[in-house]
Scaffold this motif. Structure first.
Motif, mmCIF file in Angstrom:
data_model
loop_
_atom_site.group_PDB
_atom_site.id
_atom_site.type_symbol
_atom_site.label_atom_id
_atom_site.label_comp_id
_atom_site.label_asym_id
_atom_site.label_seq_id
_atom_site.Cartn_x
_atom_site.Cartn_y
_atom_site.Cartn_z
ATOM 1 N N ILE A 52 0.856 -1.180 0.000
ATOM 2 C CA ILE A 52 0.000 0.000 0.000
ATOM 3 C C ILE A 52 0.895 1.233 0.000
ATOM 4 C CG2 ILE A 52 -1.804 1.261 1.240
ATOM 5 C CD1 ILE A 52 -2.682 -1.492 0.216
ATOM 6 N N ILE A 55 -3.135 5.740 1.837
ATOM 7 C CA ILE A 55 -4.513 5.477 2.256
ATOM 8 C C ILE A 55 -5.157 6.808 2.586
ATOM 9 C CG2 ILE A 55 -6.020 4.346 3.943
ATOM 10 C CD1 ILE A 55 -3.739 2.414 4.559
ATOM 11 N N GLN A 57 -9.403 8.627 3.363
ATOM 12 C CA GLN A 57 -10.838 8.396 3.515
ATOM 13 C C GLN A 57 -11.585 9.615 3.010
ATOM 14 O OE1 GLN A 57 -12.204 7.647 7.539
ATOM 15 N NE2 GLN A 57 -14.046 6.640 6.791
ATOM 16 N N LEU A 63 -12.864 4.138 2.255
ATOM 17 C CA LEU A 63 -11.405 4.112 2.376
ATOM 18 C C LEU A 63 -10.842 3.853 0.988
ATOM 19 C CD1 LEU A 63 -10.779 1.959 5.589
ATOM 20 C CD2 LEU A 63 -10.471 4.421 5.319
ATOM 21 N N TRP A 64 -9.808 4.597 0.619
ATOM 22 C CA TRP A 64 -9.167 4.466 -0.684
ATOM 23 C C TRP A 64 -7.718 4.068 -0.470
ATOM 24 C CZ3 TRP A 64 -11.793 5.327 -5.307
ATOM 25 C CH2 TRP A 64 -13.078 5.862 -5.176
ATOM 26 N N PHE A 65 -7.266 3.074 -1.243
ATOM 27 C CA PHE A 65 -5.913 2.548 -1.131
ATOM 28 C C PHE A 65 -5.195 2.713 -2.464
ATOM 29 C CE2 PHE A 65 -8.584 0.361 1.855
ATOM 30 C CZ PHE A 65 -7.815 0.238 2.994
#
Length: 156
Positions: A52, A55, A57, A63-65
């Motif tokens: 990752i 990250i 939000q 939540l975005w990765f």
């Protein structure tokens, strides 16, 4: 011999202080951790890659990765993955940076220098060359590529 005794006494004193600090902190830390739930996600759970890069939000709770194999959006139950291709507009799956602003927009920085902006009206791609040309005064505005509903992007 006197110097050795002084050093030994100071080390004993330091050891007692450290022992006191650790015995006071560790139970408090354990009590705090009982109030939180921990989850671990991997590619087996739907992430496109196990590394990752960023990250964030967004205001809607997602939540975005950012990963080397695309962007993943997590709704609390499952991942929706966006990888390179015409549907996402990503020219490269490698994404290095993410930022969510207060207006609900998500900004993504690609590994090759491209910049992405998402909103409820689609995705805009700004290339590194366009941004540099404006910064260098070679052009006055950025020419972006827009991917919207006609390109298969969902609407809000």
């Amino acid at each position: 011999m006197n110097l050795i005794n002084v050093i030994t006494a100071k080390l004993r004193h330091l050891f007692v202080i450290l022992l006191f600090v650790f015995t006071a902190i560790l139970p408090a830390q354990a009590a705090l951790s009982e109030n939180y739930q921990y989850d671990t996600w991997t590619s087996r759970d739907g992430l496109p890659h196990n590394s990752i890069n960023a990250i964030t939000q967004t205001e809607d709770g997602y939540l975005w990765f950012a990963t080397w194999e695309g962007i993943a959006r997590f709704n609390g139950k499952e991942f929706k993955v966006f990888t390179r291709g015409s549907a996402s507009g990503l020219i490269d799956s490698g994404v290095r940076a993410l930022y969510a602003d207060n207006d609900g927009s998500l900004f993504a920085g690609g590994s090759r220098g491209d910049f992405w902006l998402t909103s409820n009206r689609g995705i805009w791609r700004i290339t590194k060359q366009e941004a540099n040309a404006v910064a260098d005064g070679l052009q006055s505005e950025i020419n972006f590529i827009h991917y919207g509903e006609l390109d298969g992007m969902p609407t809000a």
